[in-house]
Scaffold this active site. Structure first.
Site, PDB file in Angstrom:
ATOM      1  N   CYS A   1       0.841  -1.207   0.000  1.00  0.00           N
ATOM      2  CA  CYS A   1       0.000   0.000   0.000  1.00  0.00           C
ATOM      3  C   CYS A   1       0.873   1.254   0.000  1.00  0.00           C
ATOM      4  CB  CYS A   1      -0.908  -0.004   1.220  1.00  0.00           C
ATOM      5  SG  CYS A   1      -1.839   1.529   1.399  1.00  0.00           S
TER       6      CYS A   1
ATOM      7  N   CYS B   1       0.414   3.503   3.349  1.00  0.00           N
ATOM      8  CA  CYS B   1       0.879   3.079   4.665  1.00  0.00           C
ATOM      9  C   CYS B   1       2.222   3.746   4.956  1.00  0.00           C
ATOM     10  CB  CYS B   1       1.029   1.553   4.698  1.00  0.00           C
ATOM     11  SG  CYS B   1      -0.516   0.672   5.021  1.00  0.00           S
TER      12      CYS B   1
ATOM     13  N   HIS C   1      -8.502   7.171   2.864  1.00  0.00           N
ATOM     14  CA  HIS C   1      -7.939   8.416   2.340  1.00  0.00           C
ATOM     15  C   HIS C   1      -8.998   9.184   1.566  1.00  0.00           C
ATOM     16  CE1 HIS C   1      -7.834   6.031  -1.337  1.00  0.00           C
ATOM     17  NE2 HIS C   1      -7.619   7.131  -2.024  1.00  0.00           N
TER      18      HIS C   1
ATOM     19  N   GLN D   1      -9.355  12.923  -1.164  1.00  0.00           N
ATOM     20  CA  GLN D   1      -8.610  13.699  -2.146  1.00  0.00           C
ATOM     21  C   GLN D   1      -9.019  15.161  -2.070  1.00  0.00           C
ATOM     22  OE1 GLN D   1      -7.958  11.677  -6.040  1.00  0.00           O
ATOM     23  NE2 GLN D   1      -9.652  10.395  -5.359  1.00  0.00           N
TER      24      GLN D   1
HETATM   25 ZN   LIG Z   1      -2.248   1.239   3.674  1.00  0.00          ZN
END
Ligand SMILES: [Zn+2]
Length: 347
Positions: free
Chosen positions: A70, A73, A169, A171
């Site tokens: 990822c 991370c 997350h 944007q």
């Molecule tokens: Zn992640």
């Protein structure tokens, strides 16, 4: 809140937002990154008068990487991600595959937490307050960019929405023009002002409050309701009771109450379809006034949260009427949606 500004190996900006002033963020990005491709181009449709961002370089972006690769991370055990630190609270960086870049605007990624398996609804109120502080700071920074006229903070959640990374997350898009939906709202507000002498957003909120049938959470400084003409099966609009044009102008009382109300809304969204359902896919969108536009002071900052799931296992697609004609057909009456969202309140 402490903000640390640094750069990634290819020159993109990276920012850390921390809740404590004594945190040090000085890890260096050691990846051998090539230059960022930013060939996006804005084309105007001559019939509709709207704009399309043509961003062919995005075809090369990463789809559904395994969890141990990822890019959002923290960097750990020699595995390097977009975030060089071994841990973080909230991190923001310029998108390596931006839809808008250079003269055409700016795109950033906001990592809400370092915990890959969490979702926004899992955050503590303190963490959510830090995300709000980051959104507000980014809005202020984007306002200083000459190529950006409007900033849009949003979260897409769930593979059904087209999310390519599971890490929690959102944007931020900085557009070089005023977006069509915002233009429509500004025009409606101007017409309302001309014909009634009043503010449209205030009147909408007052009407929902007085009616009550679509109110979901009547907070002290915020009010959440399903709009009278909701486009989506489950759609909630969240307004600060003291109207402001954008996030920068929220007062301390509204900032303090926001985490509790927003987290509760997200948790209710996950309960709409009953136990055993996978997490509800949603889009959460902050509507802010353009930085310089006639009628800016008449705009009402608000958040629109909606899901494309209409019932267990079934999605609402933008089919012929919606995609072809911009006419939405909503199978869930807004009053029933509001009732459901009140039923699933936290204990
Ligand atoms: Zn992640």
């Amino acid at each position: 809140m402490k903000k640390t500004v640094t750069t990634l190996a290819d020159g993109r900006e990276l920012l850390y937002y921390d809740s404590h002033d004594d945190v040090v963020r000085d890890a260096v990005d050691q990846r051998p990154l090539g230059a960022v491709s930013t060939s996006s181009e804005i084309r105007r449709d001559p019939l509709l008068g709207d704009s399309v961002a043509i961003a062919s370089h995005r075809q090369g972006r990463i789809y559904h990487p395994p969890a141990d690769e990822c890019p959002l991370c923290p960097s750990r055990d020699g595995r390097r991600s977009e975030i060089p630190e071994a841990d973080y609270e909230v991190a923001v960086f310029e998108n390596r595959f931006p839809s808008l870049a250079g003269d055409s605007g700016r795109c950033e990624v906001v990592c809400f937490t370092s915990d890959h398996d969490a979702s926004f609804a899992d955050l503590t109120e303190e963490q959510a307050a830090l995300v709000l502080a980051a959104w507000t700071d980014r809005t202020a920074e984007f306002a200083r960019l000459p190529q950006v006229r409007q900033v849009f903070c949003f979260e897409n959640r769930g593979a059904e929405i087209g999310v390519t990374l599971g890490h929690p997350h959102g944007q931020i898009y900085g557009y070089p023009f005023v977006t069509p939906r915002t233009e429509l709202m500004l025009r409606s507000a101007a017409t309302h002002r001309a014909t009634t002498g009043r503010n449209l957003f205030d009147d909408v909120v007052d009407r929902e409050e007085a009616d009550g049938s679509r109110v979901v959470i009547p907070g002290e400084h915020w009010i959440a309701f399903v709009p009278y003409a909701a486009h989506w099966p489950y759609e909630v609009h969240l307004y600060p009771r003291r109207r402001v044009p954008d996030l920068r102008e929220l007062d301390d009382a509204a900032r303090a109450e926001f985490p509790q109300i927003y987290l509760e809304l997200l948790r209710r969204f996950d309960r709409i379809f009953g136990p055993g359902e996978p997490p509800t896919p949603y889009i959460s969108a902050w509507h802010q006034a353009p930085f310089e536009a006639p009628g800016r002071e008449d705009f009402g900052l608000h958040l629109e949260l909606f899901t494309i799931r209409r019932t267990s296992g079934k999605l609402k697609f933008l089919a012929g009427s919606e995609s072809g004609m911009n006419v939405f057909i909503n199978d869930v009456p807004p009053e029933a949606a509001a009732q459901r969202l009140r039923e699933v309140a936290s204990e």
